[in-house]
Design a protein around this motif. Structure first.
Motif, PDB file in Angstrom:
ATOM      1  N   ARG A 160       0.728  -1.144  -0.063  1.00 51.06           N
ATOM      2  CA  ARG A 160      -0.193   0.042   0.158  1.00 51.06           C
ATOM      3  C   ARG A 160       0.767   1.284  -0.127  1.00 51.06           C
ATOM      4  N   CYS A 182      -2.831  -6.088  -6.844  1.00 48.21           N
ATOM      5  CA  CYS A 182      -1.795  -6.350  -6.142  1.00 48.21           C
ATOM      6  C   CYS A 182      -0.357  -6.181  -6.841  1.00 48.21           C
ATOM      7  N   GLN A 234     -11.227 -10.818   0.419  1.00 47.43           N
ATOM      8  CA  GLN A 234     -10.871  -9.599  -0.244  1.00 47.43           C
ATOM      9  C   GLN A 234     -12.328  -8.728  -0.485  1.00 47.43           C
ATOM     10  N   SER A 235     -13.341  -9.377  -1.076  1.00 43.51           N
ATOM     11  CA  SER A 235     -14.548  -8.742  -1.244  1.00 43.51           C
ATOM     12  C   SER A 235     -15.652  -9.784  -1.211  1.00 43.51           C
ATOM     13  N   ASP A 279      -8.690 -11.405   4.851  1.00 45.58           N
ATOM     14  CA  ASP A 279      -8.231 -10.208   4.371  1.00 45.58           C
ATOM     15  C   ASP A 279      -9.275  -9.378   3.562  1.00 45.58           C
ATOM     16  N   ILE A 317     -10.631  -5.940   1.574  1.00 46.46           N
ATOM     17  CA  ILE A 317     -10.323  -4.546   0.891  1.00 46.46           C
ATOM     18  C   ILE A 317     -11.644  -3.910   0.769  1.00 46.46           C
ATOM     19  N   PHE A 340     -12.587  -0.882  -3.502  1.00 48.10           N
ATOM     20  CA  PHE A 340     -12.028  -1.090  -4.732  1.00 48.10           C
ATOM     21  C   PHE A 340     -12.652  -0.249  -5.824  1.00 48.10           C
ATOM     22  N   PHE A 377      -8.111  -3.382   5.259  1.00 44.62           N
ATOM     23  CA  PHE A 377      -7.549  -2.309   4.357  1.00 44.62           C
ATOM     24  C   PHE A 377      -8.639  -1.614   3.510  1.00 44.62           C
ATOM     25  N   TYR A 388      -8.656   0.256  -0.291  1.00 40.46           N
ATOM     26  CA  TYR A 388      -8.050   0.045  -1.404  1.00 40.46           C
ATOM     27  C   TYR A 388      -6.993   1.187  -1.721  1.00 40.46           C
ATOM     28  N   LYS A 410     -14.228   5.278   1.111  1.00 38.55           N
ATOM     29  CA  LYS A 410     -13.531   3.931   1.292  1.00 38.55           C
ATOM     30  C   LYS A 410     -13.286   3.575   3.013  1.00 38.55           C
TER      31      LYS A 410
END
Ligand code: SAM
Ligand code: SF4
Length: 482
Positions: free
Chosen positions: A86, A199, A306-307, A344, A346, A349, A375, A377, A398
């Motif tokens: 990041r 990534c 991730q999502s 994890d 994000i 996004f 996190f 994005y 975000k």
């Protein structure tokens, strides 16, 4: 700025990206009798792979007569092993570099080297941007460090950012520093072929390659013989581990991840085996059955989602759908009902809408994660997402979504811990609890932190003990020895 959530939300400090360890410096070798020609200081940032790489760097430097120091003022060589995942990770390193300027002005001949992902991403450009840097060394070029140091000592800037298709540092025995003497990390592969669009890793760490299974097994045996009681096998995508010896005439059978796991579990029932990270598309039933078969393969899987939105997952190139991920979680629960699962996530996004975000919250609930690393994005130059999509979700959105994801995780972690009250767990003691010397701290197989009073002096670090959970917080189980 919220980026990674606080320590409280990351009860497992040894996994993936541990905020509390960012910038940690190596301690000198305890009671080291050697006289070194020079001292090096190394700080590590980013994921656990980077911390493991610093141990390889320390080993290479040590063999060349350099000794580690934790005191930057005493160092002749300063290394930062960096992360690019990041933007904030890179900013932290740049800030740290400015802090070395003064030391460099005062000490003639002091050399500063940037290692790892940031070195690989920026290459020689880093030398123009950060004038005090003398060496830029990518993650596959650590064997060339001694010659790069020699080059830099002549006043030249030294760069090696060549990526390799073969390098695994298989023959280098990492120097374990800052270790609790109980748990150690063992790299089993390097690089990544997955090309998730957000990534930077495939660009900074190169193609995926698996390390020689024999050298992994030997390293784990050596660790056990030295008194370690837990190994964590590291890779960006451990389930795609695949090794076939091209040189051995006897053993030419390809070794898969489940076979590797099983062979390490067989070293001793007293040695716990963990692994990270599992890509949901690659974890197989074979791995789940191996986990069920061996009590010492820990009941814990880090399975980053991730999502929760299929549309966003497609844009991320994760190659699974929401339903597919959910069925994977169901399968884990069916085969190993008491398995801990973490993730994890994000937020924000490209093109993410409120309904996608709702899908993420819902999949968290469905999966009942014990922990998550969360996190927002951060667009990274050179990634497929940066080339193909617009980073169009406003920062405030975000961060608000991240806040909601964190709130959901807090709730899930607490709920998961409350379910443990009254149950007993086998705990591996790692040391004193952070708060009191009168309490031990250890972990259950599910990777939960367990704290309990020392009732006698018979136990020590590295021992196993059964603990009954009496009460809990969001990040800790509190109990008594049974
Ligand atoms: N190989 C692992 C996997 O696929 O799950 C993870 C590797 S990466 C070092 C750790 C985590 O950082 C990712 O799972 C992702 O959640 C997060 N991450 C990666 N790139 C990011 C980006 N551009 N912005 C925000 N978070 C990112
Ligand atoms: Fe990055 Fe995806 Fe590879 Fe993980 S699997 S390192 S997120 S490209």
């Amino acid at each position: 700025m919220i980026d990674v959530v606080t320590d409280k939300l990351i009860p497992n400090p040894d996994e993936t990206h541990d905020e509390s360890r960012q910038g940690e410096a190596f301690s000198p070798f305890k009671l080291d009798p050697n006289q070194y020609r020079k001292r090096f200081y190394i700080e590590s940032y980013g994921c656990q792979m980077n911390f493991a790489d610093s141990e390889i760097v320390a080993s290479i430097l040590n063999q060349q007569g350099y000794g580690a120091t934790r005191n930057v003022e005493e160092a002749d060589l300063i290394f930062l092993n960096t992360c690019s995942i990041r933007e904030k990770a890179e900013q932290t390193v740049r800030k740290r570099l400015t802090e070395f300027r003064k030391i460099k002005e005062q000490k003639k001949g002091l050399l500063v080297g940037v290692l790892g992902c940031m070195a690989e991403r920026l290459k020689a450009k880093l030398l123009e941007e950060e004038l005090l840097v003398d060496m830029v060394v990518g993650p596959d070029a650590y064997r060339s460090l001694p010659s790069l140091i020699e080059e830099a000592e002549t006043g030249q800037k030294a760069v090696n950012v060549l990526l390799s298709r073969e390098e695994t540092y298989a023959d280098i025995s990492p120097v374990r520093l800052n270790s609790n003497g109980v748990s150690a990390f063992v790299s089993i592969m390097r690089g990544c072929n997955n090309m998730c669009t957000f990534c930077v890793v495939p660009f900074t760490r190169g193609r995926e390659r698996s390390r020689d299974a024999g050298s992994i097994l030997q390293e784990c045996k050596d660790l056990f013989n030295q008194g370690f009681r837990e190994v964590t096998l590291l890779g960006q995508n451990v389930d795609s581990y695949y090794f076939q010896s091209l040189t051995s005439e006897v053993n030419t059978v390809p070794i898969t991840f489940s076979m590797l796991l099983e062979s390490i579990a067989l070293i001793s029932p007293e040695l716990r085996v963990r692994f990270s990270t599992s890509h949901p598309k690659d974890i197989t039933d074979d791995v789940l059955f191996a986990m069920r078969k061996y009590e010492n393969i820990c009941r814990y899987i880090h399975l980053p989602v991730q999502s929760g939105s299929t549309r966003i997952l497609q844009l991320m190139n994760r190659t699974y759908t929401r339903e597919w991920y959910m069925s994977k979680v169901n399968r884990i629960r069916e085969i190993i009902p008491d398995c801990g699962i973490s993730s994890d996530i994000i937020t924000g996004f490209c093109t993410e809408e409120e309904n996608d975000h709702e899908d993420t919250l819902a999949i968290m609930k469905h999966s009942g994660y014990d922990y998550s690393y969360m996190f927002f994005y951060s667009e990274r130059p050179g990634t497929l997402a940066q080339k193909r999509y617009r980073d169009d979700v406003p920062d405030a959105v975000k961060k608000r979504r991240l806040y909601e994801v964190v709130e959901m995780q807090n709730k899930l972690s607490l709920e998961s811990n409350i379910k443990d009250i009254g149950k007993s767990y086998k705990v591996l003691i790692e040391g004193n609890s952070r708060k009191s010397e009168n309490d031990w701290m250890g972990r259950s197989s599910q990777n939960k932190v367990v704290v309990f009073p020392k009732i006698n002096n018979e136990l020590k670090k590295g021992d196993y003990v059964m603990v009954k959970v009496k009460s809990v917080t969001q990040g800790t189980l509190i109990g008594d020895i049974v």
